[in-house]
Design a protein around this motif. Sequence first.
Motif, PDB file in Angstrom:
ATOM      1  N   ALA A  50       0.707  -1.118   0.097  1.00  0.00           N
ATOM      2  CA  ALA A  50      -0.087   0.084   0.090  1.00  0.00           C
ATOM      3  C   ALA A  50       1.015   1.273  -0.062  1.00  0.00           C
ATOM      4  CB  ALA A  50      -1.024  -0.167   1.441  1.00  0.00           C
ATOM      5  N   HIS A  51       2.036   1.179   0.789  1.00  0.00           N
ATOM      6  CA  HIS A  51       2.813   2.373   0.880  1.00  0.00           C
ATOM      7  C   HIS A  51       3.502   2.534  -0.551  1.00  0.00           C
ATOM      8  CE1 HIS A  51       3.237   4.171   4.783  1.00  0.00           C
ATOM      9  NE2 HIS A  51       3.018   3.012   5.291  1.00  0.00           N
ATOM     10  N   GLU A  52       3.840   1.517  -1.329  1.00  0.00           N
ATOM     11  CA  GLU A  52       4.559   1.566  -2.641  1.00  0.00           C
ATOM     12  C   GLU A  52       3.471   2.068  -3.661  1.00  0.00           C
ATOM     13  OE1 GLU A  52       6.007  -2.340  -3.510  1.00  0.00           O
ATOM     14  OE2 GLU A  52       7.481  -1.979  -1.877  1.00  0.00           O
ATOM     15  N   LEU A  53       2.296   1.531  -3.630  1.00  0.00           N
ATOM     16  CA  LEU A  53       1.337   2.231  -4.183  1.00  0.00           C
ATOM     17  C   LEU A  53       0.970   3.712  -4.140  1.00  0.00           C
ATOM     18  CD1 LEU A  53      -1.033   1.936  -6.440  1.00  0.00           C
ATOM     19  CD2 LEU A  53      -2.589   1.214  -4.819  1.00  0.00           C
ATOM     20  N   MET A  54       0.974   4.125  -2.998  1.00  0.00           N
ATOM     21  CA  MET A  54       0.962   5.514  -2.411  1.00  0.00           C
ATOM     22  C   MET A  54       2.005   6.369  -3.106  1.00  0.00           C
ATOM     23  SD  MET A  54      -1.767   6.459  -0.555  1.00  0.00           S
ATOM     24  CE  MET A  54      -1.420   7.702   0.355  1.00  0.00           C
ATOM     25  N   ALA A  55       3.130   5.753  -2.988  1.00  0.00           N
ATOM     26  CA  ALA A  55       4.103   6.542  -3.815  1.00  0.00           C
ATOM     27  C   ALA A  55       4.107   6.645  -5.285  1.00  0.00           C
ATOM     28  CB  ALA A  55       5.625   5.714  -3.400  1.00  0.00           C
ATOM     29  N   ARG A  56       3.565   5.922  -6.009  1.00  0.00           N
ATOM     30  CA  ARG A  56       3.361   5.689  -7.275  1.00  0.00           C
ATOM     31  C   ARG A  56       2.293   6.446  -8.083  1.00  0.00           C
ATOM     32  NH1 ARG A  56       4.034  -0.209  -7.562  1.00  0.00           N
ATOM     33  NH2 ARG A  56       1.670  -0.406  -8.012  1.00  0.00           N
ATOM     34  N   LEU A  57       1.479   7.063  -7.194  1.00  0.00           N
ATOM     35  CA  LEU A  57       0.249   7.850  -7.584  1.00  0.00           C
ATOM     36  C   LEU A  57       0.398   9.027  -7.148  1.00  0.00           C
ATOM     37  CD1 LEU A  57      -2.466   5.303  -6.375  1.00  0.00           C
ATOM     38  CD2 LEU A  57      -1.768   5.415  -8.595  1.00  0.00           C
ATOM     39  N   ARG A  62      -4.693   9.183  -6.381  1.00  0.00           N
ATOM     40  CA  ARG A  62      -4.985   8.581  -4.897  1.00  0.00           C
ATOM     41  C   ARG A  62      -6.466   8.837  -4.585  1.00  0.00           C
ATOM     42  NH1 ARG A  62       0.638  10.121  -2.907  1.00  0.00           N
ATOM     43  NH2 ARG A  62      -0.114  12.108  -3.121  1.00  0.00           N
ATOM     44  N   ASP A  63      -6.841  10.073  -4.852  1.00  0.00           N
ATOM     45  CA  ASP A  63      -8.284  10.374  -4.322  1.00  0.00           C
ATOM     46  C   ASP A  63      -9.331   9.582  -5.387  1.00  0.00           C
ATOM     47  OD1 ASP A  63      -7.228  11.964  -2.475  1.00  0.00           O
ATOM     48  OD2 ASP A  63      -7.841  13.911  -3.910  1.00  0.00           O
ATOM     49  N   GLY A  64      -9.026   9.508  -6.732  1.00  0.00           N
ATOM     50  CA  GLY A  64      -9.889   8.808  -7.578  1.00  0.00           C
ATOM     51  C   GLY A  64      -9.707   7.237  -7.144  1.00  0.00           C
ATOM     52  N   PHE A  65      -8.880   6.616  -7.121  1.00  0.00           N
ATOM     53  CA  PHE A  65      -8.611   5.370  -6.702  1.00  0.00           C
ATOM     54  C   PHE A  65      -9.293   5.054  -5.293  1.00  0.00           C
ATOM     55  CE2 PHE A  65      -5.792   1.607  -5.487  1.00  0.00           C
ATOM     56  CZ  PHE A  65      -6.504   0.678  -6.194  1.00  0.00           C
ATOM     57  N   ALA A  66      -9.057   5.804  -4.238  1.00  0.00           N
ATOM     58  CA  ALA A  66      -9.699   5.705  -3.006  1.00  0.00           C
ATOM     59  C   ALA A  66     -10.968   5.767  -3.206  1.00  0.00           C
ATOM     60  CB  ALA A  66      -9.470   6.745  -1.935  1.00  0.00           C
ATOM     61  N   SER A  67     -11.563   6.773  -3.921  1.00  0.00           N
ATOM     62  CA  SER A  67     -13.018   6.763  -3.991  1.00  0.00           C
ATOM     63  C   SER A  67     -13.708   5.401  -4.665  1.00  0.00           C
ATOM     64  CB  SER A  67     -13.355   7.997  -4.859  1.00  0.00           C
ATOM     65  OG  SER A  67     -14.806   8.056  -5.205  1.00  0.00           O
ATOM     66  N   LEU A  69     -12.273   2.415  -4.819  1.00  0.00           N
ATOM     67  CA  LEU A  69     -12.317   1.361  -3.688  1.00  0.00           C
ATOM     68  C   LEU A  69     -13.372   1.576  -2.709  1.00  0.00           C
ATOM     69  CD1 LEU A  69      -8.673   0.903  -2.991  1.00  0.00           C
ATOM     70  CD2 LEU A  69     -10.015  -0.737  -4.298  1.00  0.00           C
ATOM     71  N   ARG A  70     -13.794   2.692  -2.291  1.00  0.00           N
ATOM     72  CA  ARG A  70     -14.784   2.683  -1.238  1.00  0.00           C
ATOM     73  C   ARG A  70     -16.115   2.372  -1.690  1.00  0.00           C
ATOM     74  NH1 ARG A  70     -11.767   7.873  -0.109  1.00  0.00           N
ATOM     75  NH2 ARG A  70     -10.835   7.337   2.055  1.00  0.00           N
ATOM     76  N   VAL A  71     -16.394   2.618  -2.865  1.00  0.00           N
ATOM     77  CA  VAL A  71     -17.751   1.927  -3.620  1.00  0.00           C
ATOM     78  C   VAL A  71     -17.500   0.421  -3.715  1.00  0.00           C
ATOM     79  CG1 VAL A  71     -19.047   1.941  -5.658  1.00  0.00           C
ATOM     80  CG2 VAL A  71     -18.198   4.238  -4.816  1.00  0.00           C
ATOM     81  N   ILE A  72     -16.607   0.064  -4.295  1.00  0.00           N
ATOM     82  CA  ILE A  72     -16.418  -1.482  -4.478  1.00  0.00           C
ATOM     83  C   ILE A  72     -16.332  -2.113  -3.338  1.00  0.00           C
ATOM     84  CG2 ILE A  72     -15.201  -3.343  -5.545  1.00  0.00           C
ATOM     85  CD1 ILE A  72     -16.322  -1.327  -7.539  1.00  0.00           C
TER      86      ILE A  72
END
Length: 109
Positions: A50-57, A62-67, A69-72
Amino acid sequence: MTTAPHTSPGRKKPASGWDQATFRCGQCGAVRTVTTEDAYHQAVGVHRDAHELMARLNPIERDGFASILRVILSAPELGAEFLALVDQLVAHPARPADPHDNSPEGGAA
């Protein structure tokens, strides 16, 4: 110095010698407590990923992906159905709608 595992009275002593482990992240301070060694390794690995993913985005990604994931994650059946739909559409791309086609599969209804 060794420490005895934390066990409740009346509970069998775990075969591995401990009943829980706590992971504390040095980067963000997250604390995860698990009850098996396999779960500990999984928690550490997933948190590291998760830290590695955060660093790449970037922040917008990050906001779009988090949104998303929250729905899914709030409706796992929606996520499963969406993936099935995507797989179906990839395997059988939809043909352009024919306005003269009155069948349920295509065109105007």
